[in-house]
Design a protein around this motif. Structure first.
Motif, PDB file in Angstrom:
ATOM      1  N   GLY A 160       8.902   3.315   1.989  1.00  0.00           N
ATOM      2  CA  GLY A 160       9.449   4.662   2.096  1.00  0.00           C
ATOM      3  C   GLY A 160       9.739   5.342   0.772  1.00  0.00           C
ATOM      4  N   THR A 161       9.611   4.647  -0.336  1.00  0.00           N
ATOM      5  CA  THR A 161       9.897   5.251  -1.632  1.00  0.00           C
ATOM      6  C   THR A 161       8.626   5.815  -2.263  1.00  0.00           C
ATOM      7  OG1 THR A 161       9.577   3.187  -2.875  1.00  0.00           O
ATOM      8  CG2 THR A 161      11.792   3.629  -2.039  1.00  0.00           C
ATOM      9  N   PRO A 190      17.112   2.391  -9.716  1.00  0.00           N
ATOM     10  CA  PRO A 190      15.693   2.766  -9.866  1.00  0.00           C
ATOM     11  C   PRO A 190      15.549   4.280 -10.035  1.00  0.00           C
ATOM     12  CG  PRO A 190      16.005   1.289  -8.005  1.00  0.00           C
ATOM     13  CD  PRO A 190      17.374   1.710  -8.460  1.00  0.00           C
ATOM     14  N   SER A 191      14.543   4.693 -10.777  1.00  0.00           N
ATOM     15  CA  SER A 191      14.298   6.113 -10.984  1.00  0.00           C
ATOM     16  C   SER A 191      13.904   6.804  -9.691  1.00  0.00           C
ATOM     17  CB  SER A 191      13.174   6.309 -12.007  1.00  0.00           C
ATOM     18  OG  SER A 191      13.598   5.921 -13.281  1.00  0.00           O
ATOM     19  N   VAL A 203       5.193   4.513  -0.381  1.00  0.00           N
ATOM     20  CA  VAL A 203       4.879   3.154   0.072  1.00  0.00           C
ATOM     21  C   VAL A 203       4.986   3.084   1.592  1.00  0.00           C
ATOM     22  CG1 VAL A 203       5.479   0.701  -0.080  1.00  0.00           C
ATOM     23  CG2 VAL A 203       5.671   2.170  -2.111  1.00  0.00           C
ATOM     24  N   THR A 204       3.896   2.666   2.230  1.00  0.00           N
ATOM     25  CA  THR A 204       3.821   2.641   3.697  1.00  0.00           C
ATOM     26  C   THR A 204       3.719   1.234   4.273  1.00  0.00           C
ATOM     27  OG1 THR A 204       1.415   2.900   3.561  1.00  0.00           O
ATOM     28  CG2 THR A 204       2.725   4.906   3.833  1.00  0.00           C
ATOM     29  N   GLU A 257       0.837  -1.195   0.000  1.00  0.00           N
ATOM     30  CA  GLU A 257       0.000   0.000   0.000  1.00  0.00           C
ATOM     31  C   GLU A 257       0.870   1.242   0.000  1.00  0.00           C
ATOM     32  OE1 GLU A 257      -2.690   0.056   3.265  1.00  0.00           O
ATOM     33  OE2 GLU A 257      -3.616  -1.873   2.745  1.00  0.00           O
ATOM     34  N   ALA A 258       0.322   2.325  -0.531  1.00  0.00           N
ATOM     35  CA  ALA A 258       1.051   3.590  -0.567  1.00  0.00           C
ATOM     36  C   ALA A 258       0.100   4.745  -0.277  1.00  0.00           C
ATOM     37  CB  ALA A 258       1.708   3.776  -1.932  1.00  0.00           C
TER      38      ALA A 258
END
Length: 197
Positions: A129-130, A164-165, A117-118, A98-99
């Motif tokens: 965190g991202t 990653p971007s 993202v949590t 989930e985010a």
């Protein structure tokens, strides 16, 4: 006979007018992206099942940032949740995460959403965190599309190393995946001016 022809003409005109209007163009209220859908990728065909669920709502000027001019936040500030599920057919396991939505921008029938993202299952812990980006195209039931940033884009850091971007607020790809089941709905709203100081 004339009455029948007249009613047919009126019905056809109403249908054409409805078909010409972009999805979400006539709804009122703050911008929103809602709905759940599975989709397929145009590359790397496999037996996996991927789905996104959106409940994103515009909350303009609600996230102040510690930078000059950022005292009130942004007209694209948003809140809500995105849920991702990916069934890995080769391992017979579904990975979920989930985010929390932080940004939303829309145009008629199109939206870009970013979220932090949590929560994530073990397979996706590296995402915690991202910020991730999503793009949604609301073409009406059976004609929606979606895109995302992770595993689809890469970037170089200042040292020239690939990885990653890094995704900023409201940045994503085009909607490259075709929805196979479900429905996304976009309610478009124009960005609002900053609050008076």
């Amino acid at each position: 006979m004339r009455k029948t022809v007249g009613w047919v003409a009126v019905a056809a005109a109403v249908l054409m007018a409805g078909a010409a209007a972009p999805a979400g163009a006539t709804e009122r209220g703050p911008a929103r992206v809602t709905g759940w859908a599975e989709f397929e990728l145009p590359f790397g065909a496999d037996a996996d099942v991927r789905s996104f669920e959106f409940d994103a709502r515009s909350a303009p000027w609600s996230r102040p940032i510690p930078a000059e001019g950022g005292e009130h936040g942004s007209p694209a500030d948003a809140t809500g949740t995105v849920r991702v599920a990916h069934y890995l057919a080769s391992e017979k396991v579904t990975v979920r995460w989930e985010a929390a939505v932080d940004c939303l921008m829309t145009s008629p029938g199109h939206a870009t959403v970013t979220a932090i993202v949590t929560r994530a299952d073990d397979y996706a812990k590296s995402l915690l965190g991202t910020r991730v980006g999503f793009s949604v195209q609301d073409g009406g039931r059976g004609r929606d599309r979606v895109g995302f940033t992770w595993d689809a884009t890469f970037d170089q850091n200042e040292a020239g190393e690939w990885g990653p971007s890094r995704i900023g607020p409201c940045l994503s790809t085009a909607a490259f995946g075709t929805v196979t089941r479900g429905d996304f709905r976009i309610r478009h709203a124009e960005l609002t001016p900053p609050p008076s100081r």
